[in-house]
Design an enzyme around this catalytic site. Structure first.
Site, short mmCIF file in Angstrom:
data_model
loop_
_atom_site.label_atom_id
_atom_site.label_comp_id
_atom_site.label_asym_id
_atom_site.label_seq_id
_atom_site.Cartn_x
_atom_site.Cartn_y
_atom_site.Cartn_z
N GLU A 120 -13.91 -19.02 -2.80
CA GLU A 120 -14.19 -18.59 -4.17
C GLU A 120 -15.58 -18.93 -4.69
OE1 GLU A 120 -12.06 -16.77 -6.07
OE2 GLU A 120 -10.78 -16.66 -4.30
N SER A 396 18.14 18.07 7.23
CA SER A 396 18.06 19.41 6.65
C SER A 396 17.74 19.44 5.17
CB SER A 396 19.36 20.17 6.91
OG SER A 396 19.39 20.65 8.22
#
Length: 777
Positions: A120, A396
């Site tokens: 950081e 389907s």
């Protein structure tokens, strides 16, 4: 006289010389004046800039003097964020408060401290609490139209988390900078780092390094290794994105970020090259759900949190800090109905999983969602939702998108297609199916079927030809336009097999795609949060703004609805007509080859719902490439084989009957009556056997060499009896052995069989690699 000009040319030349001389003198004088003027203005500008600079410094000094360090944000006084059902009154869940246990800096190993600096703020011990470069970058992104972002030092992050709100505004950013400078003068660097590590959020409800150490590694912070410290430092950038227990993608991100932190420690001289080489990504414990619902509601809460991050722009810490009232789109009666329907209709003890999603057409509001029975890490629970994370082949149910593509090309519902079986298409030829054979379920024989009949019976051979006529790319495009999103790849499949649902899709996306059809072709992105507002002094406010977009012509969508209605009346889900639902509905069944997944997707005008069932982990193949027989849904006690027309349709009916109770019965709009744009060309003739008519339904080709493309997988078992009227009885084509393919059609067109499609029985099936289409209805 001798020196005077004597010709006109000489006179003009002399005049010109005189003029230039006088002008030059004047020019010299003018140039000197201009330079003097410019110097005067430059001096004035410099004085003005200096004055502005001094004034700016004075303003900053005044602002600095007037900015007091506020009292800390005490997590003990924060309220939990509460999720409500769509009525805005009934509580659904609570989002966890942050757990915290402070430690002293000498309890935190030096290598853990350095891991956070590497991640950081590598100049933490050198800077004055702020990073001018980071601030400049943040301002530039904001001015150029980008998203407001940080460029924050550890001191700034500490100030934001400990003293200020999480608002992404320049006012808050300026206060953050001024307070950071003050804090840097008032506290030592070790004190700032200690408080930072005790307040930063790590995910899993852990605020601070000690509770994070327990949450991820089950140990106190003093015992963290270099690799474990680097992992914790990596997670704070976005805990929900770097927790490896959530997903494989998270794990990959966490490993890359961990590598960045470890490399930074080595580059800064905080660990040796040997330590870096020997370091391995640490093993992380599975998370424990400490607060919040662990039943099916937990999956909805997870989706709400995701939407809060992605749409509302909140961080995980913002969310877990609390103080929000969140009204969801979930209807309590519908949600309870979904849970009850699954419990009642899903066969127990078979390791079956169900995903259900229910969406309001034209609006996008998710009214119910079932992602599993138990959420969390306990035995039998999981974090992955069957409705929003898992993906199964569609079977389907995908034929509807070929239907939409055909209608969009001005092929009316009266368009006819040959329905005899098998048929042969070179486009379906493959290693396992060299002849390109496509068969109907049970090798059922039909004559010429229009699009209404082909959809109701889920005729494979009809839809195979239709897909080739409209183009598989147009089927994929229709699916995407409706709302289907690719999973596991960059785009949907665009070869001929896609009509049989070879794409793996999510339940939530199929529900939304069918909702698009129900809304006359208007698509809206699904959402879970109706509104959110801050409580206890917070000014946060959000209200959903659905954005319907037209994706299909109204006439196209309405004709698709008309065809899909037949599925629920006399087709593969005909049992719905006699179920007592007593309202107009439309939909489509689907079953994958070998029964790995089964679907029913359908809708009333006011609600669209998709249901999918699969077994185990859903995988169709083992690591050695052989079929995963354990996940095939065959021989299920009380059911037999699970197909789209069985358990998924049963769950759908049970859910819709309760969810729609008390809702006005609404008719679908009239058909769109799509008409041909121009005379149609002569239909192409598929390659068929030339020696004799196609084989009868009593002798289907073996499933190992065919592509099961109907809604019912190929099987030697007899389908359950029909619950609705079968097609008219006629003679059945004679049986014959399958000869080599020929370009000649049969001498006579096969007629409708005596045995009709299995209405309400096994539905649509699609294989992972297309071969013949023998099993889908």
């Amino acid at each position: 006289m001798g020196n005077e000009p004597r010709t006109r040319a000489e006179i003009r030349a002399a005049a010109s010389r005189s003029t230039r001389g006088r002008g030059g003198a004047r020019g010299s004088a003018g140039g000197a004046g201009a330079r003097s003027s410019r110097r005067t203005w430059l001096t004035r500008i410099l004085i003005a800039l200096a004055a502005l600079f001094v004034a700016g410094l004075a303003a900053i000094g005044i602002a600095y003097a007037m900015t007091d360090v506020p009292a800390p944000n005490d997590s003990a006084v924060q309220q939990a964020s509460i999720l409500y059902y769509s009525d805005g009154k009934t509580e659904m869940d609570r989002i966890a408060k942050v757990n915290r246990q402070n430690v002293e800096i000498n309890q935190i190993p030096d290598h853990v401290q350095k891991a956070f600096l590497a991640a950081e703020d590598r100049q933490f011990y050198e800077n004055n609490g702020i990073s001018p470069k980071g601030i400049a970058r943040s301002v530039w992104v904001g001015l150029s139209g980008g998203q407001t972002q940080g460029g924050s030092t550890i001191t700034q992050q500490y100030v934001k988390n400990y003293f200020l709100t999480q608002d992404q505004t320049y006012e808050r950013k300026i206060r953050e900078i001024l307070i950071s400078i003050k804090i840097d003068r008032q506290l030592s660097k070790d004190e700032i780092l200690r408080d930072y590590l005790n307040t930063i959020y790590f995910g899993r409800g852990a605020g601070g390094i000690q509770t994070a150490s327990q949450a991820y590694f089950g140990k106190d912070v003093e015992k963290l290794t270099v690799s474990e410290g680097a992992f914790l430092a990596a997670t704070i950038q976005g805990p929900s994105l770097y927790d490896p227990a959530i997903s494989k993608a998270n794990e990959q991100r966490a490993k890359e970020r961990w590598k960045y932190v470890m490399d930074g420690m080595r580059e800064s001289g905080w660990i040796t090259q040997k330590q870096r080489q020997e370091a391995k990504f640490p093993k992380v414990l599975p998370p424990k759900t400490t607060t919040g619902r662990t039943n099916s509601i937990g999956f909805i809460t997870a989706e709400v949190r995701r939407e809060m991050r992605e749409k509302l722009g909140l961080s995980d810490q913002d969310i877990d800090r609390g103080g929000l009232k969140i009204v969801t789109t979930i209807d309590k009666k519908a949600q309870d109905a979904a849970v009850a329907a699954v419990k009642e209709k899903l066969p127990a003890g078979q390791k079956l999983r169900v995903g259900l999603a229910s969406i309001q057409p034209g609006d996008g509001a998710v009214r119910a969602m079932y992602g599993g029975a138990k959420y969390g890490s306990d035995k039998g629970a999981r974090y992955q939702s069957t409705a929003t994370d898992d993906a199964m082949q569609a079977g389907s149910t995908f034929k509807v998108f070929t239907l939409l593509a055909a209608l969009d090309k001005h092929m009316p519902l009266s368009t006819t297609l040959p329905g005899y079986s098998p048929q042969y298409f070179k486009e379906f030829a493959s290693k396992n199916n060299p002849s390109g054979m496509i068969s109907n379920y049970g090798n059922s024989q039909y004559g010429s079927l229009n699009l209404m009949q082909a959809t109701a019976t889920s005729c494979n051979t009809c839809y195979a030809k239709l897909n080739l006529d409209v183009g598989p790319k147009n089927t994929a495009k229709a699916a995407e336009n409706a709302g289907v999103k690719p999973t596991g790849g960059a785009e949907l499949i665009t070869n001929g097999s896609n009509v049989f649902g070879t794409d793996s899709v999510r339940v939530i996306d199929m529900a939304n795609a069918y909702a698009t059809i129900a809304a006359d072709g208007m698509r809206v992105e699904p959402y879970y949060i109706a509104s959110a507002e801050g409580v206890g002094g917070s000014k946060f406010s959000y209200e959903a703004q659905p954005d319907p977009r037209r994706k299909f012509d109204e006439a196209v969508a309405r004709d698709a609805i008309e065809a899909m209605r037949g599925v629920t009346i006399t087709g593969t889900a005909g049992k719905i007509a006699n179920s007592g639902l007593n309202r107009p509905v439309a939909g489509k069944t689907g079953t994958t080859d070998d029964n790995y997944a089964a679907w029913f997707d359908g809708f009333a005008p006011q609600l669209a719902t998709a249901v999918a069932v699969y077994k185990g982990d859903g995988s169709m193949t083992l690591p050695n490439g052989k079929p995963n027989l354990k996940n095939q849904m065959n021989n299920i006690p009380g059911v037999g084989e699970i197909t789209g027309g069985t358990v998924p349709t049963d769950i759908w009916i049970a859910y819709m009957k309760t969810a729609m109770e008390g809702v006005d019965v609404k008719e679908f709009p009239p058909p769109g009556n799509v008409q041909p744009a121009a005379p149609e060309p002569e239909p192409s003739t598929p390659v068929v056997p030339s020696v004799a008519p196609p084989p009868s339904s009593s002798a289907p080709p073996p499933s190992t060499s065919t592509f099961t493309a109907t809604e019912t997988p190929s099987s030697s078992s007899t389908p359950p009896p029909s619950t609705s009227t079968a097609p008219p009885s006629t003679s059945t084509p004679p049986s014959t052995s399958t000869p080599p393919p020929s370009t000649q059609p049969p001498t006579t067109e096969p007629s409708l069989p005596t045995q009709g499609p299995n209405n309400g029985g096994p539905p649509g099936q699609a294989r992972k690699s297309p071969t013949s289409g023998n099993g889908q209805q």
